[in-house]
Motif scaffolding. Structure first.
Motif, mmCIF file in Angstrom:
data_model
loop_
_atom_site.group_PDB
_atom_site.id
_atom_site.type_symbol
_atom_site.label_atom_id
_atom_site.label_comp_id
_atom_site.label_asym_id
_atom_site.label_seq_id
_atom_site.Cartn_x
_atom_site.Cartn_y
_atom_site.Cartn_z
ATOM 1 N N GLN A 7 26.394 33.592 23.316
ATOM 2 C CA GLN A 7 25.371 32.827 24.017
ATOM 3 C C GLN A 7 23.997 33.463 23.837
ATOM 4 O OE1 GLN A 7 26.098 32.429 28.210
ATOM 5 N NE2 GLN A 7 24.587 30.811 28.446
ATOM 6 N N LYS A 8 23.904 34.771 23.896
ATOM 7 C CA LYS A 8 22.628 35.453 23.667
ATOM 8 C C LYS A 8 22.138 35.216 22.243
ATOM 9 C CE LYS A 8 22.995 39.179 27.023
ATOM 10 N NZ LYS A 8 23.066 40.626 27.229
ATOM 11 N N LYS A 9 23.055 35.236 21.289
ATOM 12 C CA LYS A 9 22.687 35.008 19.888
ATOM 13 C C LYS A 9 22.159 33.581 19.711
ATOM 14 C CE LYS A 9 24.585 35.393 15.246
ATOM 15 N NZ LYS A 9 25.778 35.658 14.445
ATOM 16 N N GLN A 10 22.830 32.613 20.329
ATOM 17 C CA GLN A 10 22.399 31.214 20.244
ATOM 18 C C GLN A 10 21.026 31.037 20.879
ATOM 19 O OE1 GLN A 10 24.409 29.288 18.587
ATOM 20 N NE2 GLN A 10 23.412 27.322 18.809
ATOM 21 N N MET A 11 20.779 31.695 22.020
ATOM 22 C CA MET A 11 19.491 31.595 22.695
ATOM 23 C C MET A 11 18.383 32.189 21.834
ATOM 24 S SD MET A 11 18.420 32.927 26.479
ATOM 25 C CE MET A 11 19.494 31.746 27.288
ATOM 26 N N LYS A 12 18.660 33.291 21.148
ATOM 27 C CA LYS A 12 17.663 33.906 20.268
ATOM 28 C C LYS A 12 17.331 32.973 19.108
ATOM 29 C CE LYS A 12 16.753 38.054 17.508
ATOM 30 N NZ LYS A 12 15.922 37.326 16.590
ATOM 31 N N LEU A 13 18.346 32.334 18.516
ATOM 32 C CA LEU A 13 18.104 31.389 17.424
ATOM 33 C C LEU A 13 17.247 30.215 17.889
ATOM 34 C CD1 LEU A 13 21.605 31.290 15.695
ATOM 35 C CD2 LEU A 13 19.492 32.235 14.763
ATOM 36 N N ARG A 14 17.523 29.690 19.081
ATOM 37 C CA ARG A 14 16.746 28.564 19.606
ATOM 38 C C ARG A 14 15.293 28.967 19.863
ATOM 39 N NH1 ARG A 14 16.162 23.819 21.729
ATOM 40 N NH2 ARG A 14 15.205 23.491 23.759
ATOM 41 N N ASN A 15 15.085 30.132 20.469
ATOM 42 C CA ASN A 15 13.716 30.597 20.726
ATOM 43 C C ASN A 15 12.954 30.815 19.420
ATOM 44 O OD1 ASN A 15 14.030 30.475 23.482
ATOM 45 N ND2 ASN A 15 14.622 32.617 23.677
ATOM 46 N N ASP A 16 13.633 31.323 18.389
ATOM 47 C CA ASP A 16 12.997 31.487 17.087
ATOM 48 C C ASP A 16 12.629 30.137 16.485
ATOM 49 O OD1 ASP A 16 13.225 34.231 17.268
ATOM 50 O OD2 ASP A 16 14.989 34.357 15.944
ATOM 51 N N MET A 17 13.520 29.144 16.625
ATOM 52 C CA MET A 17 13.257 27.805 16.103
ATOM 53 C C MET A 17 12.035 27.201 16.790
ATOM 54 S SD MET A 17 13.866 24.184 16.913
ATOM 55 C CE MET A 17 15.012 24.302 18.233
ATOM 56 N N LEU A 18 11.952 27.339 18.116
ATOM 57 C CA LEU A 18 10.816 26.779 18.853
ATOM 58 C C LEU A 18 9.516 27.499 18.522
ATOM 59 C CD1 LEU A 18 12.443 26.161 22.345
ATOM 60 C CD2 LEU A 18 11.879 24.469 20.597
ATOM 61 N N ALA A 19 9.594 28.793 18.277
ATOM 62 C CA ALA A 19 8.389 29.564 17.949
ATOM 63 C C ALA A 19 7.884 29.243 16.542
ATOM 64 C CB ALA A 19 8.671 31.058 18.069
ATOM 65 N N ASN A 20 8.774 28.797 15.660
ATOM 66 C CA ASN A 20 8.398 28.548 14.270
ATOM 67 C C ASN A 20 8.198 27.074 13.947
ATOM 68 O OD1 ASN A 20 8.452 31.290 13.498
ATOM 69 N ND2 ASN A 20 10.676 31.217 13.420
ATOM 70 N N LEU A 21 7.986 26.240 14.959
ATOM 71 C CA LEU A 21 7.700 24.827 14.704
ATOM 72 C C LEU A 21 6.375 24.701 13.966
ATOM 73 C CD1 LEU A 21 8.648 23.202 18.125
ATOM 74 C CD2 LEU A 21 9.908 23.027 15.978
ATOM 75 N N THR A 22 6.309 23.769 13.037
ATOM 76 C CA THR A 22 5.072 23.527 12.307
ATOM 77 C C THR A 22 4.777 22.031 12.266
ATOM 78 O OG1 THR A 22 6.234 23.427 10.188
ATOM 79 C CG2 THR A 22 5.321 25.560 10.824
ATOM 80 N N VAL A 23 3.525 21.711 12.039
ATOM 81 C CA VAL A 23 3.113 20.317 11.909
ATOM 82 C C VAL A 23 3.821 19.720 10.700
ATOM 83 C CG1 VAL A 23 1.173 18.793 11.424
ATOM 84 C CG2 VAL A 23 0.910 20.694 13.018
ATOM 85 N N GLY A 24 4.384 18.536 10.889
ATOM 86 C CA GLY A 24 5.079 17.855 9.818
ATOM 87 C C GLY A 24 6.587 18.013 9.875
ATOM 88 N N ASP A 25 7.099 18.900 10.730
ATOM 89 C CA ASP A 25 8.549 19.066 10.849
ATOM 90 C C ASP A 25 9.173 17.799 11.399
ATOM 91 O OD1 ASP A 25 8.349 21.661 9.988
ATOM 92 O OD2 ASP A 25 8.702 22.574 11.947
ATOM 93 N N HIS A 26 10.327 17.433 10.850
ATOM 94 C CA HIS A 26 11.105 16.303 11.336
ATOM 95 C C HIS A 26 12.047 16.856 12.399
ATOM 96 C CE1 HIS A 26 13.865 12.662 10.267
ATOM 97 N NE2 HIS A 26 13.166 12.461 11.363
#
Length: 125
Positions: free
Chosen positions: A33-52
């Motif tokens: 669960q901690k690993k999944q939460m870290k992946l999600r936080n990384d995904m949200l931090a790395n959002l860019t304009v144009g992402d689908h």
């Protein structure tokens, strides 16, 4: 004569079982669960304009602007919604475009300009 007799050996075996159960709980539940939460936080931090992206409600769209707290997602041509970053559940495909971070007032001004251009184009027809 007591029915529930306990001795020192029985107490230590119980303690060993409790420690073993906690260890299994940690390795099979808490750590993933901690690993999944870290992946999600990384995904949200790395959002860019144009992402689908896919929102938590299942709506898909493209990120058109980002702020620290909000993402402006275009879900149909000319229809952009303001979402918190936490409302984005998945990135379907990454776009190589540079991130454009704007504040909410600037984004609203851009949207108003688009609406004015659309009205102008309709008047010309």
């Amino acid at each position: 004569m007591t029915i529930f007799a306990t001795n020192a050996a029985g107490g230590s075996i119980t303690l060993i079982w409790l420690v073993a159960m906690f260890g299994l709980l940690y390795f099979f539940v808490m750590r993933p669960q901690k690993k999944q939460m870290k992946l999600r936080n990384d995904m949200l931090a790395n959002l860019t304009v144009g992402d689908h992206v896919v929102t938590a409600g299942g709506i898909t769209g493209y990120i058109r602007a980002l702020t620290d707290e909000y993402a402006y997602v275009e879900i149909a041509e000319g229809l952009t919604v303001e979402l918190t970053r936490q409302a984005i559940s998945t990135v379907l495909e990454k776009n190589g475009a540079d991130t454009v971070v704007v504040d909410a007032e600037t984004f609203e001004a851009i949207e108003e300009e688009k609406v004015a251009d659309d009205v102008e184009a309709d008047d010309e027809k």
